[in-house]
Design a protein around this motif. Structure first.
Motif, PDB file in Angstrom:
ATOM      1  N   ILE A 347      -3.490  26.302   8.225  1.00  0.00           N
ATOM      2  CA  ILE A 347      -2.311  26.736   8.996  1.00  0.00           C
ATOM      3  C   ILE A 347      -2.282  28.266   9.126  1.00  0.00           C
ATOM      4  CG2 ILE A 347       0.215  26.893   8.933  1.00  0.00           C
ATOM      5  CD1 ILE A 347       0.289  24.085   7.771  1.00  0.00           C
ATOM      6  N   ALA A 348      -2.585  28.946   8.015  1.00  0.00           N
ATOM      7  CA  ALA A 348      -2.546  30.416   8.040  1.00  0.00           C
ATOM      8  C   ALA A 348      -3.519  30.956   9.082  1.00  0.00           C
ATOM      9  CB  ALA A 348      -2.873  30.978   6.663  1.00  0.00           C
ATOM     10  N   SER A 349      -4.716  30.381   9.136  1.00  0.00           N
ATOM     11  CA  SER A 349      -5.677  30.948  10.071  1.00  0.00           C
ATOM     12  C   SER A 349      -5.271  30.681  11.521  1.00  0.00           C
ATOM     13  CB  SER A 349      -7.107  30.490   9.768  1.00  0.00           C
ATOM     14  OG  SER A 349      -7.273  29.154  10.128  1.00  0.00           O
ATOM     15  N   ARG A 350      -4.655  29.509  11.774  1.00  0.00           N
ATOM     16  CA  ARG A 350      -4.157  29.237  13.137  1.00  0.00           C
ATOM     17  C   ARG A 350      -3.057  30.217  13.528  1.00  0.00           C
ATOM     18  NH1 ARG A 350      -2.181  23.285  12.969  1.00  0.00           N
ATOM     19  NH2 ARG A 350      -1.164  23.772  14.938  1.00  0.00           N
ATOM     20  N   MET A 351      -2.134  30.451  12.591  1.00  0.00           N
ATOM     21  CA  MET A 351      -0.980  31.290  12.921  1.00  0.00           C
ATOM     22  C   MET A 351      -1.347  32.765  13.040  1.00  0.00           C
ATOM     23  SD  MET A 351       2.193  29.481  11.077  1.00  0.00           S
ATOM     24  CE  MET A 351       3.280  30.569  11.975  1.00  0.00           C
ATOM     25  N   SER A 392       3.577  12.817   5.772  1.00  0.00           N
ATOM     26  CA  SER A 392       4.467  12.668   6.930  1.00  0.00           C
ATOM     27  C   SER A 392       4.089  13.616   8.068  1.00  0.00           C
ATOM     28  CB  SER A 392       5.910  12.930   6.518  1.00  0.00           C
ATOM     29  OG  SER A 392       6.059  14.309   6.190  1.00  0.00           O
ATOM     30  N   GLY A 393       3.345  14.658   7.763  1.00  0.00           N
ATOM     31  CA  GLY A 393       2.967  15.620   8.805  1.00  0.00           C
ATOM     32  C   GLY A 393       4.113  16.530   9.205  1.00  0.00           C
ATOM     33  N   THR A 394       5.224  16.522   8.447  1.00  0.00           N
ATOM     34  CA  THR A 394       6.302  17.480   8.695  1.00  0.00           C
ATOM     35  C   THR A 394       6.721  18.121   7.379  1.00  0.00           C
ATOM     36  OG1 THR A 394       8.033  15.832   8.389  1.00  0.00           O
ATOM     37  CG2 THR A 394       7.286  16.179  10.650  1.00  0.00           C
ATOM     38  N   ALA A 395       7.333  19.299   7.486  1.00  0.00           N
ATOM     39  CA  ALA A 395       7.777  19.988   6.278  1.00  0.00           C
ATOM     40  C   ALA A 395       9.077  20.727   6.569  1.00  0.00           C
ATOM     41  CB  ALA A 395       6.702  20.984   5.821  1.00  0.00           C
ATOM     42  N   LYS A 396       9.736  21.210   5.494  1.00  0.00           N
ATOM     43  CA  LYS A 396      10.950  22.005   5.655  1.00  0.00           C
ATOM     44  C   LYS A 396      10.557  23.486   5.774  1.00  0.00           C
ATOM     45  CE  LYS A 396      14.408  18.970   4.768  1.00  0.00           C
ATOM     46  NZ  LYS A 396      14.519  18.213   6.045  1.00  0.00           N
ATOM     47  N   LEU A 397      11.110  24.121   6.805  1.00  0.00           N
ATOM     48  CA  LEU A 397      10.925  25.561   6.983  1.00  0.00           C
ATOM     49  C   LEU A 397      12.192  26.242   6.491  1.00  0.00           C
ATOM     50  CD1 LEU A 397       9.203  27.897   8.326  1.00  0.00           C
ATOM     51  CD2 LEU A 397      10.692  27.595  10.314  1.00  0.00           C
ATOM     52  N   LYS A 398      12.042  27.115   5.480  1.00  0.00           N
ATOM     53  CA  LYS A 398      13.231  27.748   4.909  1.00  0.00           C
ATOM     54  C   LYS A 398      13.341  29.198   5.383  1.00  0.00           C
ATOM     55  CE  LYS A 398      15.637  28.734   0.607  1.00  0.00           C
ATOM     56  NZ  LYS A 398      15.568  28.777  -0.853  1.00  0.00           N
ATOM     57  N   SER A 409       6.785  20.594  12.339  1.00  0.00           N
ATOM     58  CA  SER A 409       5.562  19.801  12.317  1.00  0.00           C
ATOM     59  C   SER A 409       4.449  20.606  11.653  1.00  0.00           C
ATOM     60  CB  SER A 409       5.169  19.453  13.761  1.00  0.00           C
ATOM     61  OG  SER A 409       3.793  19.112  13.803  1.00  0.00           O
ATOM     62  N   LEU A 410       3.605  19.930  10.883  1.00  0.00           N
ATOM     63  CA  LEU A 410       2.423  20.602  10.320  1.00  0.00           C
ATOM     64  C   LEU A 410       1.204  20.368  11.212  1.00  0.00           C
ATOM     65  CD1 LEU A 410       2.772  19.895   6.485  1.00  0.00           C
ATOM     66  CD2 LEU A 410       3.425  21.943   7.754  1.00  0.00           C
ATOM     67  N   GLY A 411       1.421  19.604  12.299  1.00  0.00           N
ATOM     68  CA  GLY A 411       0.308  19.291  13.207  1.00  0.00           C
ATOM     69  C   GLY A 411       0.354  20.150  14.453  1.00  0.00           C
ATOM     70  N   ASP A 412       0.111  19.507  15.618  1.00  0.00           N
ATOM     71  CA  ASP A 412       0.035  20.247  16.874  1.00  0.00           C
ATOM     72  C   ASP A 412       1.323  20.975  17.242  1.00  0.00           C
ATOM     73  OD1 ASP A 412      -2.541  19.458  17.119  1.00  0.00           O
ATOM     74  OD2 ASP A 412      -2.121  17.762  18.480  1.00  0.00           O
ATOM     75  N   GLY A 413       2.453  20.447  16.785  1.00  0.00           N
ATOM     76  CA  GLY A 413       3.739  21.042  17.157  1.00  0.00           C
ATOM     77  C   GLY A 413       4.125  22.261  16.333  1.00  0.00           C
ATOM     78  N   LEU A 415       3.172  25.449  15.941  1.00  0.00           N
ATOM     79  CA  LEU A 415       3.410  26.772  16.533  1.00  0.00           C
ATOM     80  C   LEU A 415       4.662  26.795  17.397  1.00  0.00           C
ATOM     81  CD1 LEU A 415      -0.254  27.832  17.127  1.00  0.00           C
ATOM     82  CD2 LEU A 415       1.462  29.167  15.889  1.00  0.00           C
ATOM     83  N   ASP A 416       4.893  25.711  18.134  1.00  0.00           N
ATOM     84  CA  ASP A 416       6.110  25.630  18.950  1.00  0.00           C
ATOM     85  C   ASP A 416       7.346  25.616  18.068  1.00  0.00           C
ATOM     86  OD1 ASP A 416       4.802  25.700  21.299  1.00  0.00           O
ATOM     87  OD2 ASP A 416       4.868  23.526  21.686  1.00  0.00           O
ATOM     88  N   ASP A 417       7.324  24.791  17.017  1.00  0.00           N
ATOM     89  CA  ASP A 417       8.463  24.691  16.114  1.00  0.00           C
ATOM     90  C   ASP A 417       8.752  26.033  15.446  1.00  0.00           C
ATOM     91  OD1 ASP A 417       8.570  22.065  16.761  1.00  0.00           O
ATOM     92  OD2 ASP A 417       7.959  21.282  14.795  1.00  0.00           O
ATOM     93  N   PHE A 418       7.709  26.635  14.899  1.00  0.00           N
ATOM     94  CA  PHE A 418       7.909  27.903  14.193  1.00  0.00           C
ATOM     95  C   PHE A 418       8.342  28.984  15.178  1.00  0.00           C
ATOM     96  CE2 PHE A 418       6.603  31.977  12.360  1.00  0.00           C
ATOM     97  CZ  PHE A 418       7.315  31.919  11.166  1.00  0.00           C
ATOM     98  N   GLY A 419       7.669  29.006  16.343  1.00  0.00           N
ATOM     99  CA  GLY A 419       7.981  30.012  17.364  1.00  0.00           C
ATOM    100  C   GLY A 419       9.455  29.982  17.755  1.00  0.00           C
ATOM    101  N   ALA A 420      10.016  28.759  17.911  1.00  0.00           N
ATOM    102  CA  ALA A 420      11.417  28.634  18.318  1.00  0.00           C
ATOM    103  C   ALA A 420      12.346  29.201  17.241  1.00  0.00           C
ATOM    104  CB  ALA A 420      11.747  27.170  18.589  1.00  0.00           C
ATOM    105  N   GLN A 421      12.070  28.861  15.985  1.00  0.00           N
ATOM    106  CA  GLN A 421      12.878  29.376  14.872  1.00  0.00           C
ATOM    107  C   GLN A 421      12.785  30.900  14.789  1.00  0.00           C
ATOM    108  OE1 GLN A 421      14.979  27.799  12.846  1.00  0.00           O
ATOM    109  NE2 GLN A 421      14.600  25.954  14.042  1.00  0.00           N
TER     110      GLN A 421
END
Ligand SMILES: [Zn+2]
Ligand SMILES: [Zn+2]
Length: 446
Positions: A347-351, A392-398, A409-413, A415-421
Protein backbone atom coordinates in the motif's frame (compact mmCIF):
# COMPACT_ATOMS: atom_id res chain seq x y z
CA UNK A 1 31.04 3.70 24.76
CA UNK A 2 31.46 7.44 24.61
CA UNK A 3 32.08 9.08 21.26
CA UNK A 4 35.58 10.48 21.49
CA UNK A 5 35.38 12.61 18.39
CA UNK A 6 33.62 15.93 18.87
CA UNK A 7 32.32 18.66 16.63
CA UNK A 8 35.14 21.14 15.90
CA UNK A 9 35.11 24.44 17.81
CA UNK A 10 33.19 27.16 16.04
CA UNK A 11 31.04 24.80 13.97
CA UNK A 12 27.40 23.82 14.29
CA UNK A 13 25.24 20.81 13.51
CA UNK A 14 21.76 21.42 12.17
CA UNK A 15 19.73 18.55 13.59
CA UNK A 16 16.77 17.19 11.56
CA UNK A 17 14.15 18.75 13.84
CA UNK A 18 15.70 22.20 13.36
CA UNK A 19 16.25 22.08 9.61
CA UNK A 20 12.85 23.58 8.80
CA UNK A 21 14.05 26.91 10.20
CA UNK A 22 16.90 26.96 7.69
CA UNK A 23 14.51 25.93 4.91
CA UNK A 24 12.23 28.83 5.78
CA UNK A 25 15.04 31.39 5.51
CA UNK A 26 16.48 29.75 2.40
CA UNK A 27 13.18 29.71 0.57
CA UNK A 28 12.47 33.36 1.43
CA UNK A 29 15.87 34.52 0.17
CA UNK A 30 15.74 32.36 -2.98
CA UNK A 31 12.23 33.46 -3.93
CA UNK A 32 12.91 37.12 -3.22
CA UNK A 33 16.16 37.12 -5.21
CA UNK A 34 14.38 35.48 -8.14
CA UNK A 35 11.76 38.25 -8.13
CA UNK A 36 14.55 40.77 -8.68
CA UNK A 37 16.05 38.70 -11.52
CA UNK A 38 18.92 37.05 -9.64
CA UNK A 39 20.03 33.54 -10.63
CA UNK A 40 21.97 31.14 -8.46
CA UNK A 41 25.70 30.57 -8.92
CA UNK A 42 27.60 27.68 -7.29
CA UNK A 43 31.34 27.90 -6.79
CA UNK A 44 34.06 25.74 -5.23
CA UNK A 45 34.58 25.70 -1.47
CA UNK A 46 38.27 26.51 -1.89
CA UNK A 47 40.17 28.77 -4.27
CA UNK A 48 43.76 29.72 -4.91
CA UNK A 49 44.92 31.78 -1.94
CA UNK A 50 45.96 34.67 -4.19
CA UNK A 51 42.32 35.31 -5.11
CA UNK A 52 41.47 36.37 -1.56
CA UNK A 53 44.73 38.24 -0.98
CA UNK A 54 44.06 40.35 -4.07
CA UNK A 55 40.33 40.91 -3.62
CA UNK A 56 39.66 40.97 0.11
CA UNK A 57 42.91 42.86 0.67
CA UNK A 58 46.22 41.96 2.29
CA UNK A 59 45.80 44.46 5.15
CA UNK A 60 42.50 43.01 6.36
CA UNK A 61 42.12 40.80 9.44
CA UNK A 62 40.47 38.20 7.25
CA UNK A 63 43.55 37.74 5.10
CA UNK A 64 46.16 38.40 7.78
CA UNK A 65 44.78 36.21 10.56
CA UNK A 66 41.66 34.28 9.71
CA UNK A 67 42.12 32.21 6.55
CA UNK A 68 42.28 28.41 6.46
CA UNK A 69 45.07 27.80 3.98
CA UNK A 70 46.45 24.44 2.89
CA UNK A 71 49.31 23.79 0.55
CA UNK A 72 49.14 21.08 -2.04
CA UNK A 73 51.97 19.51 -3.99
CA UNK A 74 53.92 22.17 -5.82
CA UNK A 75 54.05 25.77 -4.76
CA UNK A 76 50.32 26.53 -4.93
CA UNK A 77 48.30 27.14 -1.80
CA UNK A 78 44.55 26.93 -1.51
CA UNK A 79 42.25 28.64 0.96
CA UNK A 80 38.76 27.76 2.17
CA UNK A 81 36.63 30.71 1.07
CA UNK A 82 36.36 33.30 3.86
CA UNK A 83 33.53 35.04 1.97
CA UNK A 84 31.51 34.57 -1.20
CA UNK A 85 32.22 37.58 -3.40
CA UNK A 86 35.77 36.84 -4.55
CA UNK A 87 35.00 33.34 -5.80
CA UNK A 88 31.77 34.51 -7.42
CA UNK A 89 33.54 37.28 -9.34
CA UNK A 90 36.31 34.86 -10.33
CA UNK A 91 33.68 32.46 -11.69
CA UNK A 92 31.79 35.22 -13.50
CA UNK A 93 34.96 36.33 -15.29
CA UNK A 94 36.18 32.80 -16.01
CA UNK A 95 32.85 31.71 -17.51
CA UNK A 96 32.46 34.77 -19.71
CA UNK A 97 29.17 35.70 -18.00
CA UNK A 98 29.90 39.42 -18.45
CA UNK A 99 29.56 38.97 -22.23
CA UNK A 100 25.95 37.82 -21.88
CA UNK A 101 24.38 41.27 -21.47
CA UNK A 102 24.50 43.60 -18.50
CA UNK A 103 23.62 43.85 -15.75
CA UNK A 104 24.25 40.28 -14.66
CA UNK A 105 22.64 39.35 -11.35
CA UNK A 106 23.72 36.31 -9.36
CA UNK A 107 23.07 35.00 -5.87
CA UNK A 108 24.76 32.37 -3.75
CA UNK A 109 23.98 30.34 -0.64
CA UNK A 110 27.18 28.88 0.78
CA UNK A 111 29.36 28.25 3.81
CA UNK A 112 32.44 30.36 4.60
CA UNK A 113 35.41 29.65 6.82
CA UNK A 114 37.31 32.01 9.11
CA UNK A 115 39.63 31.09 11.91
CA UNK A 116 38.15 33.40 14.54
CA UNK A 117 37.97 33.23 18.29
CA UNK A 118 34.82 31.21 18.91
CA UNK A 119 32.11 33.34 20.59
CA UNK A 120 28.36 33.73 20.42
CA UNK A 121 27.28 34.52 16.89
CA UNK A 122 30.83 34.12 15.54
CA UNK A 123 31.53 30.81 13.93
CA UNK A 124 34.50 29.36 12.09
CA UNK A 125 32.19 27.81 9.55
CA UNK A 126 29.20 30.03 8.87
CA UNK A 127 26.64 30.39 6.12
CA UNK A 128 25.92 33.28 3.85
CA UNK A 129 23.33 34.32 1.35
CA UNK A 130 24.69 36.93 -1.01
CA UNK A 131 23.82 38.75 -4.21
CA UNK A 132 26.10 40.43 -6.75
CA UNK A 133 25.02 42.76 -9.54
CA UNK A 134 27.56 43.34 -12.28
CA UNK A 135 27.59 46.03 -14.93
CA UNK A 136 25.60 48.92 -13.50
CA UNK A 137 27.15 52.13 -12.19
CA UNK A 138 23.75 53.73 -11.58
CA UNK A 139 22.69 54.58 -8.03
CA UNK A 140 19.37 52.94 -8.95
CA UNK A 141 21.25 49.62 -8.81
CA UNK A 142 22.46 50.38 -5.27
CA UNK A 143 18.89 51.16 -4.25
CA UNK A 144 17.68 47.93 -5.89
CA UNK A 145 20.11 45.83 -3.83
CA UNK A 146 18.99 47.53 -0.63
CA UNK A 147 15.34 47.04 -1.61
CA UNK A 148 15.96 43.32 -2.01
CA UNK A 149 17.43 43.03 1.48
CA UNK A 150 14.60 45.18 2.81
CA UNK A 151 11.90 42.90 1.39
CA UNK A 152 13.69 39.79 2.69
CA UNK A 153 13.76 41.27 6.21
CA UNK A 154 10.05 42.07 5.91
CA UNK A 155 9.11 38.60 4.68
CA UNK A 156 11.10 36.91 7.41
CA UNK A 157 9.25 39.09 9.89
CA UNK A 158 12.41 40.59 11.40
CA UNK A 159 11.81 43.59 13.64
CA UNK A 160 14.04 46.37 14.98
CA UNK A 161 16.28 46.34 11.94
CA UNK A 162 17.92 49.61 10.97
CA UNK A 163 19.53 50.43 7.63
CA UNK A 164 22.81 52.34 7.96
CA UNK A 165 24.18 53.93 4.83
CA UNK A 166 27.42 55.61 3.83
CA UNK A 167 29.52 56.46 0.80
CA UNK A 168 33.26 55.88 1.05
CA UNK A 169 33.94 57.57 -2.29
CA UNK A 170 36.09 56.61 -5.25
CA UNK A 171 39.89 56.15 -5.20
CA UNK A 172 40.25 59.84 -6.02
CA UNK A 173 38.25 61.31 -3.14
CA UNK A 174 39.41 58.59 -0.82
CA UNK A 175 43.06 59.55 -1.40
CA UNK A 176 42.32 62.99 0.04
CA UNK A 177 40.39 61.50 2.93
CA UNK A 178 43.23 59.11 3.64
CA UNK A 179 45.61 62.04 4.00
CA UNK A 180 43.18 63.81 6.33
CA UNK A 181 42.90 60.66 8.47
CA UNK A 182 46.66 60.22 8.62
CA UNK A 183 47.07 63.83 9.72
CA UNK A 184 44.41 63.32 12.38
CA UNK A 185 45.80 60.08 13.81
CA UNK A 186 49.52 60.93 13.54
CA UNK A 187 49.69 62.86 16.87
CA UNK A 188 48.06 59.83 18.58
CA UNK A 189 50.35 57.26 16.96
CA UNK A 190 51.92 56.03 20.21
CA UNK A 191 48.51 55.48 21.84
CA UNK A 192 47.15 53.27 19.04
CA UNK A 193 47.12 49.47 19.18
CA UNK A 194 50.06 47.81 17.34
CA UNK A 195 47.83 46.72 14.42
CA UNK A 196 46.55 50.26 13.92
CA UNK A 197 50.07 51.70 14.07
CA UNK A 198 50.81 49.53 11.07
CA UNK A 199 47.51 50.36 9.38
CA UNK A 200 48.20 54.09 9.72
CA UNK A 201 50.61 53.90 6.78
CA UNK A 202 48.90 51.34 4.57
CA UNK A 203 45.19 51.76 5.17
CA UNK A 204 44.16 54.40 7.72
CA UNK A 205 40.46 53.83 6.94
CA UNK A 206 40.69 50.57 8.82
CA UNK A 207 41.45 52.50 12.01
CA UNK A 208 37.81 53.53 12.04
CA UNK A 209 36.56 50.00 12.63
CA UNK A 210 39.25 48.81 15.06
CA UNK A 211 37.65 46.91 17.92
CA UNK A 212 39.91 48.33 20.65
CA UNK A 213 38.02 50.70 22.95
CA UNK A 214 41.03 53.05 23.28
CA UNK A 215 41.31 53.35 19.51
CA UNK A 216 37.58 53.90 19.16
CA UNK A 217 37.80 56.78 21.62
CA UNK A 218 40.61 58.37 19.60
CA UNK A 219 38.67 57.86 16.34
CA UNK A 220 35.58 59.54 17.74
CA UNK A 221 36.47 63.00 16.38
CA UNK A 222 38.20 61.84 13.20
CA UNK A 223 37.25 63.61 9.93
CA UNK A 224 34.22 62.18 8.09
CA UNK A 225 34.41 60.71 4.58
CA UNK A 226 31.15 62.41 3.64
CA UNK A 227 33.00 65.76 3.85
CA UNK A 228 35.58 64.58 1.31
CA UNK A 229 33.41 63.14 -1.47
CA UNK A 230 34.14 64.43 -4.99
CA UNK A 231 31.33 65.85 -7.11
CA UNK A 232 30.51 62.57 -8.90
CA UNK A 233 30.53 60.53 -5.69
CA UNK A 234 28.30 63.09 -3.97
CA UNK A 235 25.84 63.01 -6.86
CA UNK A 236 25.84 59.20 -6.79
CA UNK A 237 25.09 59.16 -3.06
CA UNK A 238 22.27 61.69 -3.51
CA UNK A 239 20.85 59.56 -6.36
CA UNK A 240 20.77 56.54 -4.07
CA UNK A 241 18.98 58.45 -1.33
CA UNK A 242 16.42 59.73 -3.84
CA UNK A 243 15.63 56.19 -5.03
CA UNK A 244 15.29 54.93 -1.46
CA UNK A 245 12.84 57.76 -0.77
CA UNK A 246 10.77 56.75 -3.82
CA UNK A 247 10.62 53.18 -2.48
CA UNK A 248 9.76 54.37 1.01
CA UNK A 249 12.80 52.73 2.59
CA UNK A 250 14.06 54.44 5.74
CA UNK A 251 17.77 54.79 6.46
CA UNK A 252 20.32 56.55 8.63
CA UNK A 253 23.47 58.02 7.09
CA UNK A 254 26.30 56.72 9.24
CA UNK A 255 29.71 58.04 8.14
CA UNK A 256 31.42 55.55 10.51
CA UNK A 257 30.58 52.58 8.33
CA UNK A 258 33.59 51.68 6.19
CA UNK A 259 33.14 47.88 5.91
CA UNK A 260 36.03 45.56 6.70
CA UNK A 261 37.06 44.60 3.19
CA UNK A 262 39.27 46.63 0.87
CA UNK A 263 37.30 46.31 -2.34
CA UNK A 264 34.43 48.67 -1.56
CA UNK A 265 33.88 51.98 -3.41
CA UNK A 266 31.13 54.56 -2.96
CA UNK A 267 28.04 52.95 -1.37
CA UNK A 268 28.42 50.83 1.75
CA UNK A 269 25.48 49.73 3.88
CA UNK A 270 24.61 47.60 6.86
CA UNK A 271 21.34 46.27 8.21
CA UNK A 272 21.74 46.23 11.96
CA UNK A 273 19.59 44.46 14.52
CA UNK A 274 19.30 45.93 17.97
CA UNK A 275 18.37 42.50 19.33
CA UNK A 276 21.64 40.57 19.37
CA UNK A 277 23.99 43.09 20.93
CA UNK A 278 27.33 44.08 19.51
CA UNK A 279 27.24 41.38 16.84
CA UNK A 280 24.21 43.08 15.38
CA UNK A 281 25.04 43.36 11.67
CA UNK A 282 22.75 40.90 9.89
CA UNK A 283 23.58 42.07 6.37
CA UNK A 284 26.34 44.16 4.87
CA UNK A 285 27.18 45.23 1.39
CA UNK A 286 28.17 47.90 -1.01
CA UNK A 287 29.71 48.84 -4.31
CA UNK A 288 33.06 47.52 -5.52
CA UNK A 289 33.62 49.12 -8.91
CA UNK A 290 37.33 48.22 -9.06
CA UNK A 291 37.17 44.55 -8.08
CA UNK A 292 36.49 42.94 -11.45
CA UNK A 293 39.44 44.75 -13.01
CA UNK A 294 41.67 43.83 -10.04
CA UNK A 295 40.87 40.17 -10.71
CA UNK A 296 41.70 40.40 -14.41
CA UNK A 297 38.30 41.17 -15.95
CA UNK A 298 37.52 44.21 -18.05
CA UNK A 299 36.59 47.24 -15.92
CA UNK A 300 32.96 46.70 -14.86
CA UNK A 301 31.06 48.47 -12.08
CA UNK A 302 29.60 46.04 -9.55
CA UNK A 303 27.97 45.80 -6.17
CA UNK A 304 26.67 43.23 -3.75
CA UNK A 305 25.72 42.22 -0.24
CA UNK A 306 26.01 39.21 2.03
CA UNK A 307 23.78 38.10 4.84
CA UNK A 308 24.90 35.89 7.72
CA UNK A 309 22.28 33.15 8.00
CA UNK A 310 23.21 32.10 11.56
CA UNK A 311 22.73 35.67 12.76
CA UNK A 312 19.45 35.97 10.90
CA UNK A 313 18.25 32.76 12.59
CA UNK A 314 19.42 33.93 16.03
CA UNK A 315 17.52 37.17 15.56
CA UNK A 316 14.39 35.40 14.29
CA UNK A 317 14.44 33.05 17.27
CA UNK A 318 15.04 35.82 19.79
CA UNK A 319 12.07 37.70 18.33
CA UNK A 320 9.82 34.63 18.40
CA UNK A 321 9.25 34.76 14.64
CA UNK A 322 7.38 31.94 12.93
CA UNK A 323 8.95 29.41 10.62
CA UNK A 324 7.26 27.35 7.92
CA UNK A 325 6.50 23.96 9.50
CA UNK A 326 7.76 20.90 7.69
CA UNK A 327 5.26 18.48 6.06
CA UNK A 328 4.19 15.64 8.30
CA UNK A 329 3.23 12.07 7.46
CA UNK A 330 -0.12 11.75 5.65
CA UNK A 331 -0.73 8.12 6.51
CA UNK A 332 0.88 5.68 8.92
CA UNK A 333 0.20 2.00 8.21
CA UNK A 334 0.14 0.01 11.42
CA UNK A 335 0.15 -3.76 11.03
CA UNK A 336 -0.14 -7.00 13.01
CA UNK A 337 1.50 -10.13 11.63
CA UNK A 338 3.71 -10.87 8.62
CA UNK A 339 0.96 -10.91 6.00
CA UNK A 340 -0.33 -7.53 7.18
CA UNK A 341 3.20 -6.11 7.18
CA UNK A 342 3.57 -7.14 3.53
CA UNK A 343 0.26 -5.47 2.73
CA UNK A 344 1.56 -2.27 4.36
CA UNK A 345 4.64 -2.32 2.11
CA UNK A 346 2.44 -2.77 -0.96
CA UNK A 347 0.00 0.00 0.00
CA UNK A 348 2.80 2.42 0.91
CA UNK A 349 4.49 2.03 -2.43
CA UNK A 350 1.21 2.57 -4.33
CA UNK A 351 0.38 5.69 -2.33
CA UNK A 352 3.86 7.19 -2.56
CA UNK A 353 3.61 6.97 -6.34
CA UNK A 354 0.52 9.16 -6.01
CA UNK A 355 2.52 11.72 -4.03
CA UNK A 356 1.40 10.90 -0.49
CA UNK A 357 3.78 10.89 2.48
CA UNK A 358 3.46 7.37 3.92
CA UNK A 359 5.32 5.42 6.61
CA UNK A 360 5.03 2.00 8.20
CA UNK A 361 6.82 0.01 10.88
CA UNK A 362 10.47 -0.79 10.16
CA UNK A 363 11.63 -1.95 13.58
CA UNK A 364 9.17 -4.73 14.45
CA UNK A 365 7.14 -2.87 17.08
CA UNK A 366 3.90 -4.14 18.57
CA UNK A 367 0.63 -2.44 17.62
CA UNK A 368 0.50 -0.16 20.67
CA UNK A 369 4.05 1.05 20.11
CA UNK A 370 3.30 1.62 16.42
CA UNK A 371 0.36 3.86 17.35
CA UNK A 372 2.58 5.78 19.76
CA UNK A 373 5.13 6.27 17.03
CA UNK A 374 2.46 7.46 14.57
CA UNK A 375 1.40 10.03 17.13
CA UNK A 376 4.99 11.13 17.70
CA UNK A 377 5.64 11.75 14.01
CA UNK A 378 2.32 13.66 13.84
CA UNK A 379 0.77 11.36 11.23
CA UNK A 380 -2.51 12.80 9.94
CA UNK A 381 -4.14 9.37 9.46
CA UNK A 382 -3.54 5.84 10.67
CA UNK A 383 -4.81 2.56 9.24
CA UNK A 384 -4.54 -0.61 11.28
CA UNK A 385 -4.15 -3.80 9.23
CA UNK A 386 -4.63 -7.20 10.87
CA UNK A 387 -5.99 -10.63 9.87
CA UNK A 388 -9.66 -9.59 9.76
CA UNK A 389 -8.84 -6.52 7.62
CA UNK A 390 -6.87 -8.71 5.21
CA UNK A 391 -9.82 -11.06 4.97
CA UNK A 392 -12.53 -8.43 4.48
CA UNK A 393 -10.41 -6.16 2.28
CA UNK A 394 -11.50 -3.08 4.25
CA UNK A 395 -10.04 -1.28 7.23
CA UNK A 396 -10.73 1.66 9.57
CA UNK A 397 -9.03 4.92 8.65
CA UNK A 398 -8.46 7.02 11.76
CA UNK A 399 -8.15 10.80 11.57
CA UNK A 400 -5.59 11.44 14.33
CA UNK A 401 -6.68 15.03 14.98
CA UNK A 402 -10.44 14.41 15.32
CA UNK A 403 -10.41 10.74 16.31
CA UNK A 404 -13.04 10.11 13.61
CA UNK A 405 -12.99 6.72 11.89
CA UNK A 406 -14.18 5.78 8.40
CA UNK A 407 -14.07 2.58 6.38
CA UNK A 408 -11.67 2.40 3.49
CA UNK A 409 -10.96 -0.29 0.94
CA UNK A 410 -7.54 -1.97 1.01
CA UNK A 411 -8.01 -2.98 -2.63
CA UNK A 412 -8.65 -1.01 -5.82
CA UNK A 413 -10.81 1.56 -4.04
CA UNK A 414 -8.06 2.55 -1.59
CA UNK A 415 -6.81 5.66 -3.34
CA UNK A 416 -10.30 7.00 -4.02
CA UNK A 417 -11.40 6.39 -0.43
CA UNK A 418 -8.30 7.92 1.10
CA UNK A 419 -8.27 10.79 -1.41
CA UNK A 420 -11.84 11.77 -0.48
CA UNK A 421 -11.06 11.81 3.25
CA UNK A 422 -7.83 13.68 2.70
CA UNK A 423 -9.57 16.30 0.58
CA UNK A 424 -12.22 16.95 3.27
CA UNK A 425 -9.57 17.19 5.98
CA UNK A 426 -7.45 19.64 3.97
CA UNK A 427 -10.51 21.79 3.24
CA UNK A 428 -11.30 22.08 6.91
CA UNK A 429 -7.77 22.54 8.25
CA UNK A 430 -5.61 24.17 5.59
CA UNK A 431 -6.44 27.74 4.73
CA UNK A 432 -4.05 27.88 1.79
CA UNK A 433 -5.56 24.71 0.32
CA UNK A 434 -9.09 26.04 0.80
CA UNK A 435 -8.43 29.31 -0.98
CA UNK A 436 -6.66 27.41 -3.78
CA UNK A 437 -9.74 25.20 -4.22
CA UNK A 438 -12.12 28.17 -3.97
CA UNK A 439 -10.26 29.87 -6.82
CA UNK A 440 -11.76 27.14 -9.07
CA UNK A 441 -15.38 27.93 -8.18
CA UNK A 442 -17.28 25.36 -6.16
CA UNK A 443 -14.14 23.26 -5.98
CA UNK A 444 -15.92 19.87 -6.03
CA UNK A 445 -16.06 19.77 -9.82
CA UNK A 446 -19.78 18.97 -9.66
ZN1 LIG B 1 34.88 60.32 -5.78
ZN1 LIG C 1 43.46 49.53 16.73
Amino acid sequence: MALNVKRPNGTQDVVPNEAYKWHTVESVVRDSAAQFGFKEIRIPTFEETGLFVRSVGDTTDVVQKEMYTVSSSGDKTYTLRPEGTAGTIRAVIENGILNEGLPQKVFYLLSCFRHEKAQKGRLREFHQFGCEMLGSASPAADAEMIALVHIIMQRLGLRNIELNLNSIGCPECRAKYREALKAYFEPHRAELCPTCQERLEKNPLRLLDCKSAEDQAIAKDAPLITDYLCEECSAHFEGLKKNLAIMGIEYTVNPRIVRGLDYYTRTVFEFISSDIGSQGTVCGGGRYDGLIETLGGKPTPALGFAMGLERILLTLESQGCEFIEEKTCDLYLASMGDKAAEKAVEIASRMREEGFFVEYDLVGRGLKAQMKYADKIKAKYVVVIGDSELESGTAKLKNMASGEQTDISLGDGLLDDFGAQYYEMMLSTDEEFRSFVESFGDGQGE
